[in-house]
Design an enzyme around this catalytic site. Sequence first.
Site, PDB file in Angstrom:
ATOM      1  CG  LEU A  90      -2.138  -1.227   1.446  1.00  0.00           C
ATOM      2  CD1 LEU A  90      -2.518  -0.787   2.727  1.00  0.00           C
ATOM      3  CD2 LEU A  90      -2.976  -1.016   0.407  1.00  0.00           C
ATOM      4  CG  HIS A  91       2.385   3.409  -3.306  1.00  0.00           C
ATOM      5  ND1 HIS A  91       1.960   2.330  -3.810  1.00  0.00           N
ATOM      6  CD2 HIS A  91       2.450   4.428  -4.115  1.00  0.00           C
ATOM      7  CE1 HIS A  91       1.595   2.475  -5.121  1.00  0.00           C
ATOM      8  NE2 HIS A  91       1.934   3.891  -5.343  1.00  0.00           N
TER       9      HIS A  91
END
Length: 364
Positions: A209-210
């Site tokens: 996740l970013h």
Amino acid sequence: MIKIDLIAGARPNFIKISPVINEIIKINSKNITFDYRLIHTGQHYDENMSNSFFKLLNIPEPDINLNCGSGSHAEQTSKIMISYEKVLKQKKPDCCIVFGDVNSTLACSVVAKKFNIKVAHVEAGIRSFDSTMPEEINRIVTDSISDYFFTTSLLANKNLINSGVNKKNIFFVGNTMIDTLLANKNRFKKPSFWDKIQLKKNKYFVLTLHRPSNVDLKEKFKKILETILNYTNNYHIIFPIHPRTKKMFKTLEFKSKRLHVVDPMNYLEFNFLIKNSNAVITDSGGITEETTVLKIPCFTLRDNTERPETVTIGTNVLVGTKLINIKKELKSFINSNKKKSKIPQKWDGKTSIRIIKILKKLKF
């Protein structure tokens, strides 16, 4: 002889550029056809996010490193533009080849065009139709000034034609990321933590996740993690953490015996992890292409995707960002409702060969 600049700046660029360079070297070993410069803008400057790729993927050391580093989108883009302009004042190529949708792609295509240099865009025509994504702006602007367009899908061709691009300049060649994946499949390497955690094939999920919409709001980020843990049974969750995500994660004080946060991994280790996983949960675009070819189920926590073929043809499920949807899709998957998938057309490991053949025929 054709003079070209190949622009790389961030992790996805190195993966896409590797097979093209290797094909150029192969062609030049028989008859020197290309006078090329590999230009590294320095957009990614972390060892695992950048330099290690040159060693791992057998890419020659860059001819020029602009060392532009980080900053806001405007700061980074302007640094790259100023630095690349200085390079072009010394020597102009016939064509500047840019890859993907990062700031380096936008910056160098604009500068090259102002020097009246032809621009070729590898991975042209991709669209999420979400203008809140910085990458979407980069794609649209780059495609609006490019001369030649190398696409990964027929849908990308359609997007370009709808925006007024001449069909003669569009070439459906496939996906260079998949060239790299297939060329290195036998070199994938077990990460150092594999034995320590006692991981087993198909007995864990990979999580990445970013995107700001998922990780920048503390409570939302925490609830996403809780939902994933609640609906993945007793599987381990391996979370290679992006530098920008790490800052927020530290503030959560989040603990779980099943969630294993690890540093960013090199290409060979990361793909070993994906290839042997039960499934991947991500908000990345590129990973959805790799999971499709590796036949690994993938759940994308986004409301849109610029790679729709990974959903319509591949293993990817576009989940969205609502917790109820994450819960529903993971629950369905755990109950063995695995979707059927195929590999998209021309994702066969021969894309770079097609690109080089076309470049040889173009008249600059």
